[in-house]
Motif scaffolding. Structure first.
Motif, mmCIF file in Angstrom:
data_model
loop_
_atom_site.group_PDB
_atom_site.id
_atom_site.type_symbol
_atom_site.label_atom_id
_atom_site.label_comp_id
_atom_site.label_asym_id
_atom_site.label_seq_id
_atom_site.Cartn_x
_atom_site.Cartn_y
_atom_site.Cartn_z
ATOM 1 N N GLN A 94 0.747 -1.138 0.167
ATOM 2 C CA GLN A 94 -0.008 -0.090 -0.015
ATOM 3 C C GLN A 94 0.894 1.376 -0.176
ATOM 4 O OE1 GLN A 94 -3.728 0.309 0.363
ATOM 5 N NE2 GLN A 94 -3.437 -1.836 -0.682
ATOM 6 N N GLN A 95 2.000 1.264 0.581
ATOM 7 C CA GLN A 95 3.013 2.550 0.538
ATOM 8 C C GLN A 95 3.345 2.741 -0.699
ATOM 9 O OE1 GLN A 95 5.769 1.703 3.578
ATOM 10 N NE2 GLN A 95 4.367 2.193 5.502
ATOM 11 N N LEU A 96 3.656 1.624 -1.272
ATOM 12 C CA LEU A 96 4.482 1.818 -2.827
ATOM 13 C C LEU A 96 3.156 2.623 -3.838
ATOM 14 C CD1 LEU A 96 6.262 1.774 -5.016
ATOM 15 C CD2 LEU A 96 5.546 -0.866 -5.334
ATOM 16 N N LEU A 97 2.052 2.102 -3.462
ATOM 17 C CA LEU A 97 0.773 2.725 -4.319
ATOM 18 C C LEU A 97 0.650 4.022 -4.022
ATOM 19 C CD1 LEU A 97 -1.736 -0.237 -3.752
ATOM 20 C CD2 LEU A 97 -0.447 0.221 -5.864
ATOM 21 N N HIS A 98 0.674 4.448 -2.903
ATOM 22 C CA HIS A 98 0.653 5.879 -2.311
ATOM 23 C C HIS A 98 1.810 6.509 -2.862
ATOM 24 C CE1 HIS A 98 -3.100 5.425 -0.274
ATOM 25 N NE2 HIS A 98 -2.808 4.489 0.313
ATOM 26 N N ARG A 99 2.961 6.206 -2.852
ATOM 27 C CA ARG A 99 4.165 6.794 -3.475
ATOM 28 C C ARG A 99 4.145 6.945 -4.960
ATOM 29 N NH1 ARG A 99 7.559 3.677 0.396
ATOM 30 N NH2 ARG A 99 7.908 2.366 -1.501
ATOM 31 N N VAL A 100 3.480 6.126 -5.516
ATOM 32 C CA VAL A 100 3.539 6.091 -7.155
ATOM 33 C C VAL A 100 2.363 7.144 -7.206
ATOM 34 C CG1 VAL A 100 2.523 4.951 -9.033
ATOM 35 C CG2 VAL A 100 4.147 3.975 -7.773
ATOM 36 N N VAL A 106 -1.415 12.464 -8.146
ATOM 37 C CA VAL A 106 -2.713 12.285 -7.866
ATOM 38 C C VAL A 106 -3.364 12.813 -6.566
ATOM 39 C CG1 VAL A 106 -4.344 10.321 -7.744
ATOM 40 C CG2 VAL A 106 -2.464 10.111 -9.150
ATOM 41 N N PRO A 107 -4.414 13.482 -6.802
ATOM 42 C CA PRO A 107 -4.935 14.360 -5.526
ATOM 43 C C PRO A 107 -5.269 13.232 -4.447
ATOM 44 C CG PRO A 107 -6.118 14.910 -7.340
ATOM 45 C CD PRO A 107 -5.377 13.923 -7.876
ATOM 46 N N GLU A 108 -4.925 13.556 -2.974
ATOM 47 C CA GLU A 108 -5.055 12.847 -2.033
ATOM 48 C C GLU A 108 -6.434 12.092 -1.842
ATOM 49 O OE1 GLU A 108 -3.867 10.480 1.262
ATOM 50 O OE2 GLU A 108 -2.659 11.937 0.093
ATOM 51 N N PRO A 109 -7.597 12.636 -2.256
ATOM 52 C CA PRO A 109 -9.070 12.201 -1.943
ATOM 53 C C PRO A 109 -9.064 11.171 -3.059
ATOM 54 C CG PRO A 109 -8.985 14.521 -1.883
ATOM 55 C CD PRO A 109 -7.493 14.368 -2.314
ATOM 56 N N MET A 110 -8.212 11.011 -4.188
ATOM 57 C CA MET A 110 -8.490 10.050 -5.068
ATOM 58 C C MET A 110 -7.703 8.671 -5.005
ATOM 59 S SD MET A 110 -10.914 11.037 -7.014
ATOM 60 C CE MET A 110 -10.711 9.811 -8.242
ATOM 61 N N HIS A 111 -6.904 8.642 -3.816
ATOM 62 C CA HIS A 111 -6.133 7.553 -3.753
ATOM 63 C C HIS A 111 -6.883 6.253 -3.407
ATOM 64 C CE1 HIS A 111 -2.043 9.694 -2.849
ATOM 65 N NE2 HIS A 111 -2.374 10.222 -3.812
ATOM 66 N N GLN A 112 -7.733 6.262 -2.312
ATOM 67 C CA GLN A 112 -8.222 5.367 -2.003
ATOM 68 C C GLN A 112 -9.395 4.870 -3.078
ATOM 69 O OE1 GLN A 112 -7.403 3.680 0.758
ATOM 70 N NE2 GLN A 112 -8.812 2.238 0.334
ATOM 71 N N PRO A 113 -10.084 5.430 -3.554
ATOM 72 C CA PRO A 113 -11.220 5.130 -4.751
ATOM 73 C C PRO A 113 -10.102 4.248 -5.818
ATOM 74 C CG PRO A 113 -11.723 7.262 -4.249
ATOM 75 C CD PRO A 113 -10.490 7.147 -3.558
ATOM 76 N N LEU A 114 -9.219 4.634 -6.274
ATOM 77 C CA LEU A 114 -8.321 4.067 -7.054
ATOM 78 C C LEU A 114 -7.908 2.500 -6.754
ATOM 79 C CD1 LEU A 114 -6.048 6.982 -8.552
ATOM 80 C CD2 LEU A 114 -7.661 5.682 -9.660
ATOM 81 N N ILE A 115 -7.750 2.342 -5.485
ATOM 82 C CA ILE A 115 -7.425 0.969 -5.151
ATOM 83 C C ILE A 115 -8.267 0.098 -4.482
ATOM 84 C CG2 ILE A 115 -4.782 1.650 -4.835
ATOM 85 C CD1 ILE A 115 -5.306 1.755 -1.551
ATOM 86 N N ASP A 116 -9.874 0.699 -4.321
ATOM 87 C CA ASP A 116 -10.827 0.005 -3.980
ATOM 88 C C ASP A 116 -10.983 -1.216 -4.925
ATOM 89 O OD1 ASP A 116 -11.292 1.376 -1.620
ATOM 90 O OD2 ASP A 116 -12.879 2.631 -2.660
ATOM 91 N N THR A 117 -11.308 -2.368 -4.437
ATOM 92 C CA THR A 117 -11.728 -3.305 -5.299
ATOM 93 C C THR A 117 -13.059 -4.038 -5.198
ATOM 94 O OG1 THR A 117 -10.692 -4.996 -3.852
ATOM 95 C CG2 THR A 117 -9.320 -4.169 -5.838
ATOM 96 N N PRO A 118 -13.847 -4.081 -6.208
ATOM 97 C CA PRO A 118 -14.051 -3.750 -7.478
ATOM 98 C C PRO A 118 -14.085 -2.183 -7.332
ATOM 99 C CG PRO A 118 -15.902 -4.733 -7.119
ATOM 100 C CD PRO A 118 -15.357 -4.905 -5.948
#
Length: 125
Positions: A94-100, A106-118
């Motif tokens: 998860q740390q690598l994903l947020h660093r990428v 990518v704006p901070e509020p969009m981080h979690q929606p991008l990694i939500d599955t599905p």
């Protein structure tokens, strides 16, 4: 007796099969009121897949595909200014994903929606 309307129009296409009238078939309902449930989180057998980053770099000379890109290499590609298509695979780091995401601004509020599955369809204004 068949009532005029949709049933009467469909009956010639049923090849002699009967068509039962069902109450409230065309009643509009909210998605949350429908039978079944919305899709949940995906289950990955054997644990979470390791995180890998691959990049398509669109250069004037052509498209270059790079697999297994690390964060330092991604930062250099972003600094070059060429258009990139970044593919993140696996959710283990998860740390690598947020660093990428931070590297790609990518704006901070969009981080979690991008990694939500599905991923669910959404519109952000």
């Amino acid at each position: 007796m068949v009532e005029p309307g949709v049933t009467a129009q469909l009956s010639p296409h049923l090849d002699g099969r009967g068509l039962a009238l069902t109450a409230n078939v065309l009643k509009s309902r909210r998605l949350s009121e429908r039978l079944g449930d919305l899709p949940g989180a995906l289950y990955v057998h054997g644990g979470i897949a390791p995180t890998t980053v691959s990049v398509l770099v669109f250069r004037p000379s052509g498209v270059e595909h790079r697999q297994y890109v690390d964060l330092a290499e991604l930062e250099l590609l972003v600094a070059e200014g060429c258009p990139l298509w970044v593919r993140l695979k696996g959710l283990a780091d998860q740390q690598l994903l947020h660093r990428v995401f931070a590297c790609l601004e990518v704006p901070e509020p969009m981080h979690q929606p991008l990694i939500d599955t599905p991923p669910r369809t959404r519109v952000e204004a």
